[in-house]
Design an enzyme around this catalytic site. Sequence first.
Site, PDB file in Angstrom:
ATOM      1  N   GLU A  55      -2.235 -25.182 -37.249  1.00  0.00           N
ATOM      2  CA  GLU A  55      -2.564 -26.190 -37.925  1.00  0.00           C
ATOM      3  C   GLU A  55      -1.775 -26.981 -38.840  1.00  0.00           C
ATOM      4  OE1 GLU A  55      -4.386 -23.469 -37.587  1.00  0.00           O
ATOM      5  OE2 GLU A  55      -5.966 -24.048 -35.942  1.00  0.00           O
ATOM      6  N   ARG A 164     -20.425 -31.432 -34.659  1.00  0.00           N
ATOM      7  CA  ARG A 164     -20.229 -31.165 -33.137  1.00  0.00           C
ATOM      8  C   ARG A 164     -21.393 -31.695 -32.150  1.00  0.00           C
ATOM      9  NH1 ARG A 164     -17.613 -27.532 -30.245  1.00  0.00           N
ATOM     10  NH2 ARG A 164     -18.513 -26.517 -28.459  1.00  0.00           N
TER      11      ARG A 164
END
Lengths: 311, 274
Positions: A55, A164
């Site tokens: 990341e 999500r």
Amino acid sequence: MSKVSCRKAFSARLTELAREDQSIFVLATDSRGSVTIGGFAAEHPDRFIECGIAEQNAVAIAAGLAKSGKTVFVTGPACFLAARAFEQVKIDVAYNKTNVKVIGVSSGVSYGPLGGTHTSTHDYAGMRALPNLTVLAPSDNVQAASLTEYLVRTNGPAYMRMGRGDVEGIYRDGEQFNVGVAKEVNKGSDITIIACGETVWHALQAAGKLEKDAISARVLDMFTIKPLDEAAVRQAARETRAIITLEEHSLFGGLGEAVAHIVVTSATPVPMRIIGFPDEELLVGRSAELFAHYGLSADNVVAAAKDLLEV
Amino acid sequence: MNIRKLEKKAGQLRLDVLDMVFNSKAGHIGGSFSGMDILVALYYYLMDVGKILRSDPDRDRFVLSKGHCAEALYAVLADQGFFTKDELRTFTHFGTRLAEHPTRDIPGIEIATGALGHGLSVGIGMALFLRADRVPAHVYVLMGDGEQAEGSVWEAAMAAAKFGLANLTAIIDRNRLQISGCTEDVMPVGNLEEKYRAFGWQALVCDGHDFSQLIPALATRVPDRPVVVIAETIKGRGSKVMENIAEWHHQIPTATEYQTIKADLEKMIQEVSP
């Protein structure tokens, strides 16, 4: 109104916009499935960059690309982008004012069953403290798509977090949003409930329940965490008798504290209640279970409202 | 290539750095002196500085990942006309843009740096852009050797090889010292040549103070492969007062030391055969 996840709405709109706007690049962190960005990768392979499970590298690469005029969306689970890559967001994105959009998905407690490693109940706090960074949290698919378009059309650093799961629709197609301006989703004059992201729906449910008890609750969708709509908060403090905030975030440093900061400095401060996750390790469980357990629920908001209004 | 001219320039720019550090009582003089010849090779030989001055889209890009040596880059940029030499006197002063690490809005600075382990990744992003838009320009990223301990460097090393970035050159200022002592004691970075090679890079080692080695190394291009130049350097290069002493990572010369360092540099410049 359909029940679609914000991340899917984001991905679909971005893929669509990329057909016209050749400057759009997407970076993934072995996360094309979790971001649901596979469609973009298939349609625009030259502008999809897979950075692997790294990341920090992904966010800094995004900054390098953006420095040359690209509109770069760096995507992955919020728990990693907003923690492991935080220094890259701070320096390469915010400090350097690069046109990078950090997109954190499955935020908050979406990954509740995965345990504390995968929660991101700290991201508003961290991101809010970075100058130059716009912080967004859409509440439904319509808003997520609209904010995606906003991110494409505007130049500058931003962080957007989305959960999500599929979420209840709040808005009709075509609804317009102004970043930095709260959306009033229910009119009310006794109390104001300020929510963002997935908690907006719960705030609306609470307002419905309160109405049955003759309590008129204003609900503000504060989808722009930063810059916060200070005017709307001051107006709420002036026109209603109390304010409740509701967020899928730690009680520390999130929406509640941001609102409280305005309320205590307003000419007409009012009592407040901040509802979010306590400063403790959260139990393992699905998002809905955790919301219910920790009081991110309509019933808890109703109880808090009655308590604040002494009815 | 007029090597003597480059050597002379590097000496003169070290004098500028010395003045900045001495006057402002701030900066990282040791690493600025070790990396100066690398900067001179880039800004006075390899890169088209005119294009950088005009911010042309097809300019070469330089990223100072070891941002703590900003004063070396500031001296170069001022000398090349990106801003006035007078401004160097504001180095680290209240409200200046010339902070101890490069800030965003200084002409000639592509990106603000300072936290180690970011520059190579940013350089990858720039190289990806150049390739995507078919721009025939090159990206150079200067890192420290102590910086190699940052994990993100190796994330970037993997990625640059994966993307086959032939338009990217990483340079490591291998002076073997960092703030706390020898790199090999603090956190051994080991054989960097072998490490980068194992990651899929073209790795070259050269004397970082010898322009006849440095320039060909920096000019090396390999199809579909990034190049790393491990430049063997001496921390504090230019004065016996400082050379190879870890404390000079960011020590400020006393008035006496200032005079000695100045004299050493002037002698070094004079000794460059005409």
